[in-house]
Scaffold this motif. Structure first.
Motif, PDB file in Angstrom:
ATOM      1  N   GLN A 297     -33.812  33.515 110.867  1.00 62.63           N
ATOM      2  CA  GLN A 297     -34.293  34.848 110.543  1.00 62.63           C
ATOM      3  C   GLN A 297     -33.118  35.833 110.538  1.00 62.63           C
ATOM      4  N   MET A 298     -33.209  36.881 109.738  1.00 63.06           N
ATOM      5  CA  MET A 298     -32.156  37.909 109.667  1.00 63.06           C
ATOM      6  C   MET A 298     -31.946  38.557 111.020  1.00 63.06           C
ATOM      7  N   THR A 299     -30.698  38.867 111.311  1.00 64.15           N
ATOM      8  CA  THR A 299     -30.398  39.595 112.542  1.00 64.15           C
ATOM      9  C   THR A 299     -30.070  41.054 112.248  1.00 64.15           C
ATOM     10  N   TYR A 300     -29.646  41.354 111.022  1.00 62.49           N
ATOM     11  CA  TYR A 300     -29.373  42.729 110.604  1.00 62.49           C
ATOM     12  C   TYR A 300     -30.334  43.086 109.478  1.00 62.49           C
ATOM     13  N   THR A 301     -30.935  44.284 109.542  1.00 61.92           N
ATOM     14  CA  THR A 301     -31.774  44.790 108.454  1.00 61.92           C
ATOM     15  C   THR A 301     -31.522  46.282 108.286  1.00 61.92           C
ATOM     16  N   ASN A 302     -31.864  46.800 107.134  1.00 62.64           N
ATOM     17  CA  ASN A 302     -31.763  48.244 106.884  1.00 62.64           C
ATOM     18  C   ASN A 302     -32.892  48.662 105.945  1.00 62.64           C
ATOM     19  N   TRP A 303     -34.111  48.519 106.431  1.00 65.30           N
ATOM     20  CA  TRP A 303     -35.284  48.846 105.630  1.00 65.30           C
ATOM     21  C   TRP A 303     -35.406  50.343 105.418  1.00 65.30           C
ATOM     22  N   GLY A 304     -35.859  50.729 104.236  1.00 64.02           N
ATOM     23  CA  GLY A 304     -36.183  52.117 103.951  1.00 64.02           C
ATOM     24  C   GLY A 304     -37.424  52.526 104.727  1.00 64.02           C
ATOM     25  N   PRO A 305     -37.775  53.811 104.671  1.00 57.22           N
ATOM     26  CA  PRO A 305     -38.962  54.288 105.377  1.00 57.22           C
ATOM     27  C   PRO A 305     -40.223  53.509 104.973  1.00 57.22           C
ATOM     28  N   ARG A 306     -40.976  53.093 105.948  1.00 54.27           N
ATOM     29  CA  ARG A 306     -42.244  52.366 105.763  1.00 54.27           C
ATOM     30  C   ARG A 306     -42.083  51.017 105.051  1.00 54.27           C
ATOM     31  N   GLU A 307     -40.900  50.454 105.080  1.00 60.71           N
ATOM     32  CA  GLU A 307     -40.648  49.140 104.474  1.00 60.71           C
ATOM     33  C   GLU A 307     -40.417  48.113 105.579  1.00 60.71           C
ATOM     34  N   PRO A 308     -40.680  46.870 105.369  1.00 59.09           N
ATOM     35  CA  PRO A 308     -41.404  46.297 104.245  1.00 59.09           C
ATOM     36  C   PRO A 308     -42.872  46.709 104.301  1.00 59.09           C
ATOM     37  N   ASN A 309     -43.438  47.018 103.135  1.00 61.67           N
ATOM     38  CA  ASN A 309     -44.775  47.621 103.122  1.00 61.67           C
ATOM     39  C   ASN A 309     -45.844  46.805 102.412  1.00 61.67           C
ATOM     40  N   ASN A 310     -45.493  45.662 101.854  1.00 59.22           N
ATOM     41  CA  ASN A 310     -46.507  44.902 101.144  1.00 59.22           C
ATOM     42  C   ASN A 310     -46.298  43.404 101.357  1.00 59.22           C
ATOM     43  N   PRO A 311     -46.594  42.906 102.552  1.00 55.71           N
ATOM     44  CA  PRO A 311     -46.282  41.514 102.887  1.00 55.71           C
ATOM     45  C   PRO A 311     -47.069  40.459 102.114  1.00 55.71           C
ATOM     46  N   LEU A 312     -48.150  40.848 101.479  1.00 56.78           N
ATOM     47  CA  LEU A 312     -48.951  39.846 100.774  1.00 56.78           C
ATOM     48  C   LEU A 312     -48.459  39.550  99.361  1.00 56.78           C
ATOM     49  N   THR A 313     -47.765  40.498  98.733  1.00 59.53           N
ATOM     50  CA  THR A 313     -47.356  40.297  97.335  1.00 59.53           C
ATOM     51  C   THR A 313     -45.879  40.546  97.058  1.00 59.53           C
ATOM     52  N   GLN A 314     -45.177  41.198  97.950  1.00 60.00           N
ATOM     53  CA  GLN A 314     -43.758  41.518  97.723  1.00 60.00           C
ATOM     54  C   GLN A 314     -42.913  40.707  98.704  1.00 60.00           C
ATOM     55  N   HIS A 315     -42.205  39.716  98.185  1.00 60.71           N
ATOM     56  CA  HIS A 315     -41.515  38.767  99.053  1.00 60.71           C
ATOM     57  C   HIS A 315     -39.998  38.746  98.884  1.00 60.71           C
ATOM     58  N   CYS A 316     -39.446  39.646  98.081  1.00 60.48           N
ATOM     59  CA  CYS A 316     -38.001  39.682  97.859  1.00 60.48           C
ATOM     60  C   CYS A 316     -37.443  41.038  98.264  1.00 60.48           C
ATOM     61  N   ILE A 317     -36.171  41.062  98.640  1.00 63.27           N
ATOM     62  CA  ILE A 317     -35.526  42.295  99.089  1.00 63.27           C
ATOM     63  C   ILE A 317     -34.698  42.898  97.963  1.00 63.27           C
ATOM     64  N   VAL A 318     -34.834  44.223  97.809  1.00 60.48           N
ATOM     65  CA  VAL A 318     -34.003  44.973  96.877  1.00 60.48           C
ATOM     66  C   VAL A 318     -33.312  46.109  97.609  1.00 60.48           C
ATOM     67  N   LEU A 319     -32.128  46.480  97.108  1.00 56.91           N
ATOM     68  CA  LEU A 319     -31.550  47.777  97.438  1.00 56.91           C
ATOM     69  C   LEU A 319     -32.311  48.745  96.540  1.00 56.91           C
ATOM     70  N   SER A 320     -32.966  49.732  97.107  1.00 55.95           N
ATOM     71  CA  SER A 320     -33.849  50.607  96.342  1.00 55.95           C
ATOM     72  C   SER A 320     -33.292  52.025  96.239  1.00 55.95           C
ATOM     73  N   LYS A 321     -33.070  52.459  95.017  1.00 53.97           N
ATOM     74  CA  LYS A 321     -32.585  53.828  94.782  1.00 53.97           C
ATOM     75  C   LYS A 321     -33.548  54.855  95.383  1.00 53.97           C
ATOM     76  N   ALA A 322     -34.842  54.542  95.397  1.00 54.77           N
ATOM     77  CA  ALA A 322     -35.847  55.443  95.960  1.00 54.77           C
ATOM     78  C   ALA A 322     -35.580  55.734  97.434  1.00 54.77           C
ATOM     79  N   TYR A 323     -34.893  54.815  98.110  1.00 53.97           N
ATOM     80  CA  TYR A 323     -34.569  54.978  99.537  1.00 53.97           C
ATOM     81  C   TYR A 323     -33.071  55.134  99.741  1.00 53.97           C
TER      82      TYR A 323
END
Length: 155
Positions: free
Chosen positions: A106-132
């Protein structure tokens, strides 16, 4: 034209990327410490992005420290124009258990945007998101996005 067709056609033009620059990274890659990174200007699904990185003798980026994350975020903010960049992280092995490129650990470092990860049932890949401000978000793996490839500095 479907996204997978776009990637198939682009592969032909990438032969020069295997040449080496003076900083010991493949042509078109940017060096940071012991790794070289390539920010795509092309889009593909997560599997297509990973295939393209492998074609370039790299893999989707694995972000393991704040320093590395800061470098990628800064580069995306200054030079990148894409709304999202796939990284090599997913929770394919087990929902809500994020790892890099299919690794068991499992990852030891993360940098999730606000309220992320937010959709565990359908979103399974990580992106760098301009929105955050290019913090991480979970995202649909089958959607076409830009992506970041990483390889070690060449010896």
């Amino acid at each position: 034209m479907a996204p997978h067709h776009v990637l198939t056609l682009m592969v032909v033009g990438f032969g020069l990327l295997t040449q080496v620059q003076g900083d010991r990274c493949p042509l078109g890659f940017v060096r940071h410490k012991t790794s070289c990174y390539w920010f795509s200007t092309y889009k593909g699904s997560f599997p297509e992005a990973r295939s393209m990185c492998r074609y370039l003798r790299s893999d989707l980026a694995k972000v393991t420290s704040k320093d590395e994350d800061d470098f990628l975020r800064h580069f995306a903010l200054v030079r990148g124009k894409a709304p999202n960049y796939f990284l090599g992280g997913s929770d394919f092995r087990q929902t809500r258990r994020w790892s890099w490129n299919g690794e068991e650990q499992q990852m030891t470092y993360t940098n999730w945007g606000p309220r992320e990860p937010n959709n565990p049932l359908t979103q399974h890949c990580i992106v760098l998101s301009k929105a955050y401000n290019y913090q991480w978000g979970d995202y649909f793996c089958h959607y076409a996005n830009n992506f970041v490839c990483e390889c070690p500095v060449l010896q």
